[in-house]
Design a protein around this motif. Structure first.
Motif, short mmCIF file in Angstrom:
data_model
loop_
_atom_site.label_atom_id
_atom_site.label_comp_id
_atom_site.label_asym_id
_atom_site.label_seq_id
_atom_site.Cartn_x
_atom_site.Cartn_y
_atom_site.Cartn_z
N GLY A 339 0.82 -1.21 0.00
CA GLY A 339 0.00 0.00 0.00
C GLY A 339 0.85 1.26 0.00
O GLY A 339 0.57 2.21 -0.75
N TYR A 340 1.90 1.28 0.82
CA TYR A 340 2.81 2.43 0.83
C TYR A 340 3.50 2.58 -0.52
O TYR A 340 3.72 3.71 -0.99
CB TYR A 340 3.84 2.26 1.94
N ALA A 341 3.87 1.46 -1.14
CA ALA A 341 4.51 1.51 -2.44
C ALA A 341 3.59 2.12 -3.49
O ALA A 341 3.99 2.98 -4.27
CB ALA A 341 4.95 0.11 -2.87
N ALA A 342 2.33 1.67 -3.50
CA ALA A 342 1.37 2.20 -4.47
C ALA A 342 1.14 3.69 -4.27
O ALA A 342 1.09 4.47 -5.23
CB ALA A 342 0.05 1.44 -4.34
N SER A 343 1.03 4.11 -3.01
CA SER A 343 0.83 5.53 -2.73
C SER A 343 2.04 6.34 -3.16
O SER A 343 1.90 7.43 -3.71
CB SER A 343 0.57 5.71 -1.23
N GLY A 344 3.23 5.80 -2.91
CA GLY A 344 4.45 6.52 -3.30
C GLY A 344 4.57 6.68 -4.79
O GLY A 344 5.06 7.71 -5.29
N ILE A 345 4.14 5.67 -5.55
CA ILE A 345 4.22 5.75 -7.01
C ILE A 345 3.18 6.72 -7.56
O ILE A 345 3.47 7.53 -8.44
CB ILE A 345 4.03 4.34 -7.62
N VAL A 346 1.96 6.65 -7.05
CA VAL A 346 0.87 7.46 -7.59
C VAL A 346 0.91 8.90 -7.08
O VAL A 346 0.79 9.85 -7.84
CB VAL A 346 -0.49 6.82 -7.23
N PHE A 347 1.11 9.05 -5.75
CA PHE A 347 1.01 10.37 -5.13
C PHE A 347 2.37 10.98 -4.80
O PHE A 347 2.45 12.17 -4.53
CB PHE A 347 0.20 10.30 -3.84
N ALA A 348 3.41 10.14 -4.76
CA ALA A 348 4.71 10.57 -4.22
C ALA A 348 4.50 11.17 -2.84
O ALA A 348 5.06 12.22 -2.48
CB ALA A 348 5.38 11.59 -5.14
N ASP A 349 3.69 10.47 -2.03
CA ASP A 349 3.24 11.02 -0.75
C ASP A 349 3.36 9.95 0.33
O ASP A 349 3.10 8.78 0.08
CB ASP A 349 1.78 11.46 -0.86
N ILE A 350 3.76 10.35 1.53
CA ILE A 350 3.86 9.41 2.64
C ILE A 350 2.93 9.82 3.78
O ILE A 350 3.08 9.38 4.90
CB ILE A 350 5.31 9.31 3.16
N GLY A 351 1.96 10.66 3.48
CA GLY A 351 1.04 11.12 4.52
C GLY A 351 -0.27 10.36 4.49
O GLY A 351 -0.31 9.14 4.47
N GLY A 352 -1.39 11.12 4.43
CA GLY A 352 -2.70 10.51 4.50
C GLY A 352 -3.00 9.55 3.37
O GLY A 352 -3.65 8.53 3.55
N HIS A 353 -2.54 9.89 2.16
CA HIS A 353 -2.78 9.01 1.02
C HIS A 353 -2.20 7.61 1.28
O HIS A 353 -2.80 6.60 0.94
CB HIS A 353 -2.15 9.59 -0.24
N ALA A 354 -1.02 7.57 1.89
CA ALA A 354 -0.36 6.28 2.15
C ALA A 354 -1.14 5.46 3.17
O ALA A 354 -1.21 4.23 3.05
CB ALA A 354 1.07 6.52 2.64
N VAL A 355 -1.73 6.10 4.16
CA VAL A 355 -2.50 5.40 5.17
C VAL A 355 -3.73 4.76 4.54
O VAL A 355 -4.05 3.59 4.79
CB VAL A 355 -2.91 6.34 6.32
N PHE A 356 -4.43 5.52 3.69
CA PHE A 356 -5.61 4.97 3.02
C PHE A 356 -5.23 3.82 2.10
O PHE A 356 -5.90 2.79 2.06
CB PHE A 356 -6.30 6.08 2.21
N ALA A 357 -4.14 3.99 1.37
CA ALA A 357 -3.67 2.94 0.47
C ALA A 357 -3.29 1.69 1.24
O ALA A 357 -3.65 0.56 0.86
CB ALA A 357 -2.49 3.44 -0.36
N ALA A 358 -2.55 1.86 2.34
CA ALA A 358 -2.14 0.71 3.14
C ALA A 358 -3.34 -0.02 3.72
O ALA A 358 -3.39 -1.26 3.74
CB ALA A 358 -1.21 1.16 4.27
N ALA A 359 -4.34 0.73 4.18
CA ALA A 359 -5.52 0.11 4.79
C ALA A 359 -6.29 -0.71 3.77
O ALA A 359 -6.69 -1.85 4.04
CB ALA A 359 -6.42 1.20 5.39
N THR A 360 -6.54 -0.16 2.59
CA THR A 360 -7.37 -0.86 1.61
C THR A 360 -6.63 -2.01 0.93
O THR A 360 -7.22 -3.06 0.68
CB THR A 360 -7.90 0.14 0.55
N VAL A 361 -5.34 -1.84 0.65
CA VAL A 361 -4.57 -2.95 0.08
C VAL A 361 -4.50 -4.11 1.06
O VAL A 361 -4.73 -5.27 0.69
CB VAL A 361 -3.14 -2.48 -0.31
N THR A 362 -4.20 -3.80 2.32
CA THR A 362 -4.09 -4.86 3.34
C THR A 362 -5.44 -5.54 3.56
O THR A 362 -5.49 -6.77 3.71
CB THR A 362 -3.58 -4.27 4.67
N ALA A 363 -6.52 -4.78 3.57
CA ALA A 363 -7.85 -5.36 3.76
C ALA A 363 -8.20 -6.30 2.61
O ALA A 363 -8.71 -7.40 2.83
CB ALA A 363 -8.89 -4.26 3.89
N ALA A 364 -7.94 -5.88 1.37
CA ALA A 364 -8.23 -6.73 0.21
C ALA A 364 -7.37 -7.98 0.23
O ALA A 364 -7.84 -9.09 -0.09
CB ALA A 364 -8.01 -5.95 -1.08
#
Length: 416
Positions: A339-364
């Motif tokens: 999830g952090y990797a996907a957020s970093g590639i799409v948003f280049a962001d380690i803040g809120g976007h990364a948390v949402f990405a990590a939560a949904t990737v891990t849940a799926a």
């Protein structure tokens, strides 16, 4: 007092006692594990700088584990295996309790990419059946005790009592053998879980905890683009779940050709080699995940994606080669990394976007592997922000549906 009321009173009292005992056993096991890891991986290397220490320890330790398993049997058993035996055989063998404890402990000391839940569940369920066989009033409720014990084990380990309840209940498909009414059973789960958590927290307050809790992710407010990206995150989680099953079968087929002891030694060689190259791949992953959350900026997105894939692969290698245990902790770590990797590639962001990405990737990912969306949601509820509860459930449900549909299509194709 009628016999029924008296038996129910005994059941309630004993579930409370059993929960406290289970919490104490879990704390003791995890404390011994923590001290052993500290000695083997911190004190010894500091005192004796041995070249290729990680590889040597993993290979030699794995060979010794192989000898132990060759002598005493294929332990520890995974959670699904334990609960399947309880459901099919209405009992669980507790005659080799020391073997169960040691078999669960040794791979964890070695740094195997596993969690402690599998071995501890077998131990607690075995204790419950010992009670049923040795106390007359408990005999008729031995199965209920075993389910409560398994739920307490998972609840204490993951600091989420409700996760333990739903993870165990969704395993219980044979409704005819459940004698207690739903409300009574839920009360017993809650009572035992509270006693178990209370005992674990009490011992941890006085003597220190033996296992780090899953880290808490920072609060955030999802944006529109986060919601639009959710389909991508679910796809990535399902893709990693599919890789989990593929690598599971590949590892199983590969090590099946190897004789005892050599099988574990090869697993130790893989563990030590990958651990020397990328140390965060070793151990269960909850501490590494805490370090990741605190300092994710030191990782490139592609490196995090590689860690996620390799963590899943190494977990299956360890489990199939005999350095076995649970898979929940390492899989959660892999999902967060992806999830952090996907957020970093799409948003280049380690803040809120990364948390949402990590939560949904891990849940799926977990939804696709466990096929229990509600249990997954309750497991992740304590580490991700409360406002993501709905999105976590939707991602877990989607992972469950997609992987179930893929399996169904594959089965139909085979039949043709």
């Amino acid at each position: 007092m009628s016999k029924t009321i008296r038996n129910n009173v005994y059941l309630i009292i004993f579930c409370g006692i059993m929960g406290a005992v289970a919490g104490g056993v879990i704390w003791t096991f995890l404390k011994v594990m923590s001290l052993g890891i500290g000695f083997l991986w911190e004190w010894v290397p500091e005192q004796f700088p041995i070249p290729c220490y990680t590889l040597l320890v993993c290979v030699i330790g794995a060979a010794l584990i192989g000898c132990f398993r060759w002598k005493f049997g294929d332990y520890p058993e995974e959670l699904d295996t334990v609960m399947a035996k309880v459901k099919a055989e209405k009992k669980y063998d507790y005659s080799n309790m020391a073997v169960l404890l040691l078999a669960a402990l040794f791979p964890l000391l070695l740094g195997s990419s596993i969690g402690p839940e599998a071995g501890l569940t077998g131990v607690i369920v075995g204790l419950c059946y010992w009670v049923g066989d040795n106390l007359s009033f408990a005999r008729q409720n031995a199965k209920e005790y075993s389910q409560v014990g398994a739920a307490v084990t998972l609840g204490v380990l993951f600091r989420s009592p409700l996760f333990g309840v739903f993870a165990v209940e969704e395993e219980n498909l044979d409704k005819e053998i459940v004698k207690l009414p739903g409300s009574m059973k839920l009360f017993l789960y809650g009572l035992a879980a509270a006693a178990g958590m209370g005992m674990y927290m009490l011992l941890s307050a006085f003597f220190g905890a033996g296992l780090s809790a899953l880290p808490s992710f920072a609060d955030m407010q999802p944006g529109v683009f986060d919601y639009l990206m959710m389909a991508v995150y679910i796809f990535l989680g399902c893709l990693l779940a599919k890789f989990y099953f593929i690598s599971h079968k590949a590892a199983e087929k590969t090590v099946a050709k190897l004789p005892p002891v050599l099988k574990e030694t090869v697993g130790g060689l893989c563990l030590g080699g990958m651990g020397m190259a990328i140390p965060v791949l070793m151990f269960s992953g909850e501490e590494a995940m805490g370090d990741l959350v605190a300092g994710v900026e030191v990782y490139a997105p592609l490196m995090l994606a590689a860690i996620a894939v390799l963590k899943v692969l190494l977990t299956n290698i360890c489990i199939q080669s005999g350095l076995k245990g649970g898979h929940f902790f390492p899989i959660i770590y892999a999902g967060v990394c992806l999830g952090y990797a996907a957020s970093g590639i799409v948003f280049a962001d380690i803040g809120g976007h990364a948390v949402f990405a990590a939560a949904t990737v891990t849940a799926a990912l977990l939804g696709g592997i466990m096929r229990k969306p509600l249990a997954v949601t309750l497991l992740l509820f304590l580490c991700f922000p409360v406002k993501l509860f709905l999105w976590i459930f939707l991602a877990a449900a989607a992972g469950n549906i997609i992987l179930s549909f893929a399996d169904s299509a594959k089965d139909k194709k085979k039949q043709k």
